[in-house]
Design a protein around this motif. Structure first.
Motif, short mmCIF file in Angstrom:
data_model
loop_
_atom_site.label_atom_id
_atom_site.label_comp_id
_atom_site.label_asym_id
_atom_site.label_seq_id
_atom_site.Cartn_x
_atom_site.Cartn_y
_atom_site.Cartn_z
N ASN A 1 52.67 39.73 -41.60
CA ASN A 1 53.96 40.12 -41.02
C ASN A 1 53.88 40.05 -39.50
O ASN A 1 52.82 39.76 -38.92
N TYR B 1 53.91 42.37 -37.41
CA TYR B 1 53.05 43.41 -36.82
C TYR B 1 51.61 42.91 -36.69
O TYR B 1 50.91 43.27 -35.73
N ASP B 2 51.15 42.11 -37.63
CA ASP B 2 49.80 41.54 -37.54
C ASP B 2 49.68 40.62 -36.33
O ASP B 2 48.70 40.69 -35.58
N THR C 1 49.76 42.65 -33.15
CA THR C 1 48.49 43.37 -32.97
C THR C 1 47.41 42.45 -32.41
O THR C 1 46.66 42.83 -31.50
N ASN D 1 48.94 60.12 -38.97
CA ASN D 1 49.31 59.92 -40.37
C ASN D 1 48.95 61.12 -41.23
O ASN D 1 49.68 61.49 -42.15
N ILE E 1 51.47 50.37 -33.79
CA ILE E 1 52.03 49.08 -34.24
C ILE E 1 51.15 48.50 -35.34
O ILE E 1 51.63 48.04 -36.38
N ILE F 1 49.19 49.90 -37.43
CA ILE F 1 49.13 50.65 -38.69
C ILE F 1 50.17 50.16 -39.70
O ILE F 1 50.07 50.42 -40.89
N ARG F 2 51.15 49.38 -39.22
CA ARG F 2 52.15 48.79 -40.10
C ARG F 2 51.65 47.48 -40.72
O ARG F 2 52.33 46.88 -41.55
N GLY F 3 50.50 47.03 -40.25
CA GLY F 3 49.92 45.80 -40.79
C GLY F 3 48.45 45.99 -41.09
O GLY F 3 48.07 46.96 -41.73
#
Length: 392
Positions: free
Chosen positions: A148, A150-151, A154, A191, A368, A370-372
């Motif tokens: 995605n 986000y990756d 990152t 988290n 950011i 952590i979403r990927g």
């Protein structure tokens, strides 16, 4: 007997420091100089045992809370994953076993080098050109594997950030601590605050040992040996490369490998004093000017590692059982405050505002990521290392 006493004393101190995330071994070494006059001839054994035990015990907060240092960051995510599945003890045991095997294989490899009188510097010259090529290939692999946006963000955000912090500006131990705690630690602690109030129920089943663990540990130890020629490369980067070679789906084998490379890094950093004439870690630098026989060094490392492994597997059981009674949110808040205070006080003499900005920026990149795929953040070291190796 005196050596055993000093090794035991160092293990006790390493036990305490290893349980607190955000404490870098090199900061401990700086403080240890204050007591060195009182320890006299026992100081080298105390120091070796302190650092070895620190790295073993540090797997406990890495597994339970997900707060790494620059060496254990690659293993944090698999360990944390097993913890969420109720397998925290298994994760800690495997990382500890890998570390112990890494020490054993490192000592065997060292014995072979000494026995055959191998020219280590010649070996270095023959492999030096390969590392930037390998690192570039792994960045390409990351981009092709991105799932995605986000990756991709990152990969480039962490890489550019790493160039600014580690290549264009001077960095210190506290800089590494700020970056890795901010990127890999604080987002996971946040988290924890947003999630459950209690730890997942944990099992303590007997860990099954596999013959394949020996192979993984041996090759990991070889990577730890290669690192002594590459001071610009961290253990986390070698962990990352190894993680791509040994598929992460086999999480148990992965943890064995990561544990091995963390401790073999440290062992070979010490032995670099004898192999290439200079130490490759804070501990080694502290021991460089001391009269230490290589055979005594090898024996003390093995004894310290044995003590540390026994401490790890027994203490981790107790702490995991105790933490069932603790409110996870409050504990996470406590460690966020603790880590932040360590960054603040540790950077007082190295640019307080500068390191606070680094810390906050690292947290933002971590949120950011952590979403990927969080492992993409290792480019914070990979990008500047490529520049150092190619440009200088």
């Amino acid at each position: 007997m005196k050596m055993i006493f000093y090794l035991f004393l160092g293990s006790i101190c390493g036990l305490i420091t290893g349980l607190f995330p955000g404490i870098h071994p090199n900061n401990i070494i700086a403080l240890s100089f204050l007591i060195s006059p009182y320890l006299k001839e026992g100081y080298p054994f105390f120091l070796i045992s302190l650092v070895v035990t620190h790295y073993f015990i540090n797997f406990i907060p890495s597994a339970i809370l997900g707060v790494p240092d620059d060496e254990t960051s690659a293993s944090v995510l698999p360990m944390h994953r097993l913890t969420l599945e109720g397998r925290a003890y298994e994760a800690i045991f495997l990382a500890g076993l890998g570390s112990y095997l890494g020490v054993v294989f490192s000592l065997i490899i060292s014995f072979v080098i000494i026995l055959l009188s191998l020219d280590i510097n010649l070996f270095y010259k023959s492999i030096k050109f390969l590392l930037p090529i390998i690192l570039i290939l792994f960045i390409i692999h990351q981009l092709l594997s991105a799932k995605n946006i986000y990756d991709i963000l990152t990969i480039f955000l962490s890489g550019i950030f790493g160039i600014i912090v580690f290549y264009l500006n001077p960095s210190f131990n506290i800089t590494l601590t700020a970056v890795f705690t901010g990127m890999f630690g604080i987002p996971l602690l946040l988290n924890n605050i947003l999630g459950s109030k209690k730890f997942v129920d944990q099992s303590f089943n007997k860990v099954k040992l596999k013959f394949g663990y020996l192979k993984s540990s041996f090759f990991s130890s070889l990577l730890g040996f290669i690192r002594i020629f590459l001071p610009a490369v961290s253990g986390a980067q070698l962990n990352f490369i190894l993680g791509k070679i040994i598929k992460e789906e086999d999480i148990e084998n992965f943890l064995i490998s990561q544990g091995s490379i963390v401790l073999s890094n440290e062992v070979f950093s010490l032995l670099a004093i004898f192999f290439i004439g200079t130490g490759r870690s804070g501990t080694a630098k502290a021991l460089e000017n001391l009269d230490l026989n290589i055979n005594i060094l090898l024996i003390s490392v093995l004894i310290a590692s044995t003590l540390s492994f026994l401490l790890l597997i027994n203490l981790s059981k107790y702490l995991i059982l105790y933490l069932k009674k603790v409110n996870l949110k409050f504990l996470s808040i406590f460690f966020i405050i603790l880590c932040s205070l360590i960054i603040i006080f540790g950077s007082l003499n190295y640019g307080l505002i500068y390191h606070i900005v680094i810390y906050l920026t690292s947290i933002c990149i971590g949120l950011i990521a952590i979403r990927g795929n969080l492992s993409n953040m290792i480019n914070v070291l990979t990008f500047p290392t490529i520049l150092m190796l190619v440009i200088g």
